[in-house]
Design an enzyme around this catalytic site. Sequence first.
Site, PDB file in Angstrom:
ATOM      1  N   LYS A  82       0.841  -1.193   0.000  1.00 63.81           N
ATOM      2  CA  LYS A  82       0.000   0.000   0.000  1.00 63.81           C
ATOM      3  C   LYS A  82       0.878   1.246   0.000  1.00 63.81           C
ATOM      4  O   LYS A  82       1.810   1.373   0.797  1.00 63.81           O
ATOM      5  CB  LYS A  82      -0.908  -0.010   1.224  1.00 63.81           C
ATOM      6  CG  LYS A  82      -1.948   1.099   1.252  1.00 63.81           C
ATOM      7  CD  LYS A  82      -2.903   0.923   2.426  1.00 63.81           C
ATOM      8  CE  LYS A  82      -3.955   2.024   2.465  1.00 63.81           C
ATOM      9  NZ  LYS A  82      -4.932   1.824   3.568  1.00 63.81           N
ATOM     10  N   SER A 139      -9.598   2.489   1.788  1.00 62.40           N
ATOM     11  CA  SER A 139      -8.556   3.199   1.071  1.00 62.40           C
ATOM     12  C   SER A 139      -7.480   2.295   0.462  1.00 62.40           C
ATOM     13  O   SER A 139      -6.632   2.761  -0.308  1.00 62.40           O
ATOM     14  CB  SER A 139      -7.872   4.191   2.027  1.00 62.40           C
ATOM     15  OG  SER A 139      -7.246   3.497   3.105  1.00 62.40           O
ATOM     16  N   SER A 163     -10.856  -0.049   5.747  1.00 63.59           N
ATOM     17  CA  SER A 163     -10.069   0.187   4.543  1.00 63.59           C
ATOM     18  C   SER A 163      -9.377  -1.044   3.982  1.00 63.59           C
ATOM     19  O   SER A 163      -8.863  -0.997   2.865  1.00 63.59           O
ATOM     20  CB  SER A 163      -9.030   1.280   4.794  1.00 63.59           C
ATOM     21  OG  SER A 163      -9.659   2.535   4.881  1.00 63.59           O
TER      22      SER A 163
END
Length: 414
Positions: A82, A139, A163
Amino acid sequence: MTGGDGCAGMGAGEIAERVRSGGVSAVAVVEAALESIERRDVGIRAFREVWPDSARERASAVDADVARGAHLPLAGVPLAVKASEGVGSLQARRLIEAGAVPVGSTSVPGPGTEWKTWGATDRGRTVNPWRADVTPGGSSAGSAAAVAAGMVPLATASDGAGSTRIPAAWCGVVGYKPTTGLLPARDRAGLAIGGPVARSVADVELYRSVVLGSAPAPPLSRTLRAAWSPTLGFNRADPDVVRVAYRAVRTWADGARVSLEEPDLALTDPAESWFARRGRGPGTGARDDDTGNRAALDDLFGSVDLLVTPTTPNPAHGHEGPGEVMSVGFTWLFNITGHPAISLPAGLSDGGLPVGVQLVAGHHRDDLLMAAAADYERNLPWPSPPHRVQGTTTRRAAGPGSVPGTGRRAGRSR
């Protein structure tokens, strides 16, 4: 592993076993993954950056370590990280030490909207591998999209309000939030916890063994008591989402030793508490705890093993935003209370989009959670991942400036 198929259809554990046994080299695995990313990510835009040179160098080092007899549980496994945490987080470092090869960083939301169920790259927005006109969630948008599209078998994520779980649900893969405290929090509020996105429960277990030092969860040896709730007492979920999720849970219960109950839960919307924890309470009266919900959950887990819900109240929404729906409605409470939770594929909606089921267990009962998830996986056929994006992929995704505002509380996923 040959050609440009990358890791499609192969799990992290299978790849690592083949590399350790000499059936394939880490260099070959990584080359195939890089080719897959180059070919598939043109339309999906899951990656912000790709690191071919460092990935090849790391793969060569893994092959040398394996030749010397090193035991690497993730030998040669292509890993996406990420973008907001990169390779420096504790989870990423431990995965790399175990032989995983980081191949690039995945998209997270950019500026321009308050809702976080999307991902941004310099080439445009990340699209959902199942359908280009909807978002992958967020996210951890790019991590879920990259895994779902078969570019990598494993990706790091983090979950402050859902997320990890939300994009896993909307992309048809697995997303795990450990019990709070097992990993360092990613935010000062102590809400955001690292975790993996993977295609199978077995690969999440492999992550747990490497990152958390956890022993594999033993198979279930007794009947589980599970409480199903389509609302948690405060959500108004899309009927199609509830239908798909409940059908999956019912199929699991009918095929396994699961006693499914449907208690009338009276939990309350944790929005005020969540925003207070984040320092953004909507007024001076915002409280910084959630004692009523904690007490209710303590009581619930005193009588059942698991709480089961849809992962989200809504299906994946378009790139214009979620409207007034709170995509975090089923997930963010457990960031406040710290319970472990996992999103598993439930099936496809009438519109052909993945729907997720969320399992939640008591504090530090991650082993029970994983045993239940593995049992669910054995008893329920999951939708095959898409081999190409469905819908238009040649049109550049809309930039943040073209998306209308949706209000303060619209569909956050943090």
